[in-house]
Design a protein around this motif. Sequence first.
Motif, PDB file in Angstrom:
ATOM      1  N   UNK A 156      21.920 -23.449 -67.869  1.00 62.96           N
ATOM      2  CA  UNK A 156      22.942 -25.109 -67.297  1.00 62.96           C
ATOM      3  C   UNK A 156      23.771 -24.355 -67.463  1.00 62.96           C
ATOM      4  N   UNK A 157      24.358 -23.863 -68.832  1.00 62.58           N
ATOM      5  CA  UNK A 157      25.715 -22.663 -68.343  1.00 62.58           C
ATOM      6  C   UNK A 157      25.737 -22.043 -67.435  1.00 62.58           C
ATOM      7  N   UNK A 158      24.678 -21.085 -66.812  1.00 63.05           N
ATOM      8  CA  UNK A 158      24.859 -20.534 -65.999  1.00 63.05           C
ATOM      9  C   UNK A 158      25.359 -21.460 -64.568  1.00 63.05           C
ATOM     10  N   UNK A 159      24.291 -22.446 -64.278  1.00 70.47           N
ATOM     11  CA  UNK A 159      25.271 -23.450 -62.615  1.00 70.47           C
ATOM     12  C   UNK A 159      26.152 -23.717 -63.486  1.00 70.47           C
ATOM     13  N   UNK A 160      27.002 -24.048 -65.083  1.00 64.10           N
ATOM     14  CA  UNK A 160      27.959 -24.589 -64.478  1.00 64.10           C
ATOM     15  C   UNK A 160      29.211 -23.808 -63.954  1.00 64.10           C
ATOM     16  N   UNK A 161      29.363 -22.607 -64.147  1.00 62.12           N
ATOM     17  CA  UNK A 161      29.844 -21.073 -64.233  1.00 62.12           C
ATOM     18  C   UNK A 161      29.304 -21.329 -62.539  1.00 62.12           C
ATOM     19  N   UNK A 162      28.504 -20.371 -61.791  1.00 62.91           N
ATOM     20  CA  UNK A 162      28.528 -19.938 -60.976  1.00 62.91           C
ATOM     21  C   UNK A 162      28.473 -21.014 -59.927  1.00 62.91           C
TER      22      UNK A 162
ATOM     23  N   UNK B 227      29.512 -29.011 -61.733  1.00 63.35           N
ATOM     24  CA  UNK B 227      30.374 -28.418 -62.558  1.00 63.35           C
ATOM     25  C   UNK B 227      30.520 -28.935 -63.482  1.00 63.35           C
ATOM     26  N   UNK B 228      30.719 -30.542 -63.881  1.00 64.79           N
ATOM     27  CA  UNK B 228      31.129 -31.810 -64.615  1.00 64.79           C
ATOM     28  C   UNK B 228      29.355 -31.949 -65.158  1.00 64.79           C
TER      29      UNK B 228
ATOM     30  N   UNK C 155      25.244 -31.305 -69.615  1.00 60.97           N
ATOM     31  CA  UNK C 155      23.804 -31.226 -69.590  1.00 60.97           C
ATOM     32  C   UNK C 155      24.074 -30.082 -70.510  1.00 60.97           C
ATOM     33  N   UNK C 156      24.735 -29.195 -70.760  1.00 55.40           N
ATOM     34  CA  UNK C 156      24.314 -28.253 -71.478  1.00 55.40           C
ATOM     35  C   UNK C 156      24.764 -28.496 -72.937  1.00 55.40           C
ATOM     36  N   UNK C 157      25.574 -28.969 -72.599  1.00 53.30           N
ATOM     37  CA  UNK C 157      26.552 -29.995 -74.020  1.00 53.30           C
ATOM     38  C   UNK C 157      25.122 -30.672 -74.941  1.00 53.30           C
ATOM     39  N   UNK C 158      24.557 -31.089 -74.248  1.00 49.28           N
ATOM     40  CA  UNK C 158      23.159 -32.479 -74.747  1.00 49.28           C
ATOM     41  C   UNK C 158      22.167 -31.601 -75.236  1.00 49.28           C
ATOM     42  N   UNK C 159      22.055 -30.147 -75.153  1.00 45.53           N
ATOM     43  CA  UNK C 159      21.492 -28.998 -75.184  1.00 45.53           C
ATOM     44  C   UNK C 159      21.889 -28.417 -76.458  1.00 45.53           C
ATOM     45  N   UNK C 160      23.030 -27.901 -76.748  1.00 45.58           N
ATOM     46  CA  UNK C 160      23.342 -27.253 -77.398  1.00 45.58           C
ATOM     47  C   UNK C 160      23.262 -28.416 -79.082  1.00 45.58           C
ATOM     48  N   UNK C 161      23.292 -29.669 -79.056  1.00 48.88           N
ATOM     49  CA  UNK C 161      23.496 -30.421 -79.844  1.00 48.88           C
ATOM     50  C   UNK C 161      21.673 -30.534 -80.127  1.00 48.88           C
TER      51      UNK C 161
ATOM     52  N   UNK D  94      20.266 -24.539 -54.900  1.00 51.74           N
ATOM     53  CA  UNK D  94      19.084 -24.277 -56.132  1.00 51.74           C
ATOM     54  C   UNK D  94      19.265 -23.879 -57.328  1.00 51.74           C
ATOM     55  N   UNK D  95      19.993 -24.169 -57.377  1.00 52.18           N
ATOM     56  CA  UNK D  95      20.743 -24.445 -58.889  1.00 52.18           C
ATOM     57  C   UNK D  95      19.880 -25.463 -59.182  1.00 52.18           C
TER      58      UNK D  95
END
Lengths: 159, 142
Positions: A34-40, A50-51, A56-62, A103-104
């Motif tokens: 998800x971080x990769x998708x956020x960047x690219x 992007x937002x 989503x990756x912040x939710x997964x981090x928690x 595709x992301x």
Amino acid sequence: MNTTTETSSKKETTAVTNGLKTLLADSYALMGQTHLAHWNVQGPNFFQLHVAFQAQYEELFAAVDEVAEHLRSLDVLAPGGLKTLAAASGIEELAVEATSAKDFVAHLIEGHETLLSGAVTLRDVAGDAEDLETEDLVIARIRAHQKTLWMLKSFLKNL
Amino acid sequence: MTSKPSPCLHSKSAPKSWRDDAARIVEELFPVTSADAWDQLLDLRGSLCEGEDWNRTLDLFLASRESLEAEHYLPFYRLRRLLTESLRLEGGMDEKTCLKQALIQRHRSLADIRRAISREVFEHDLGASGCPPLRVVEVETA
């Protein structure tokens, strides 16, 4: 408690902790994707996605932290490190190449589906072991992934 | 229209479950598409299950995608991934990545793909004769 019951109980506990380790590895891997998708991510939907990917990756981090700390509460060491977690995860990785926004989104849907399938199994295993705390934690994770899947799938409709 | 599709009977390559996976994805499209699309989907499913002519399978995939992908992106993404993992395009410039790249782009047929490759060959002056006829083949699994 007789020996047969003790053995059975130990097996169930091991199944629960192994399931939690997989949930941890898959969540970490999906967070990375998800971080990769956020960047690219690129294109007309850049700002929106992007937002959304960041949320989503912040939710997964928690979630990763919660699952790891729950493992510790069960007196089991939490697995960590990129190589270890990647080897334990069933989440596929995207090649680092120009990828369309759609595709992301589709790739992340597949990741959430993989994770959800494992979480549903773990919920049942925890239920059989009468481990209500794990069952409760996993149900919360299932609901989070179902909600993200709904959002991602809605994005792909009639684009 | 329409009877339930028969089971996937690909006798010559029975262990290759990617055909079953692909057929299942196509089957899931029937309840969510209009009857107008069903003949096309039946042809695609039949070709995925039992076909030996992968050029035709690819053309059927591209034609179905052209008409249905806007409303059903995810199943066509899944099919595209299965096809690029299981099939290979012979005759292009870079056979390893050619099918994956070709399917990411919006080609409508194998002939379209060949024209695009020929144009690229011409623009990069890689050969006077353009692109040879393309052939889709199944990737051999160990």
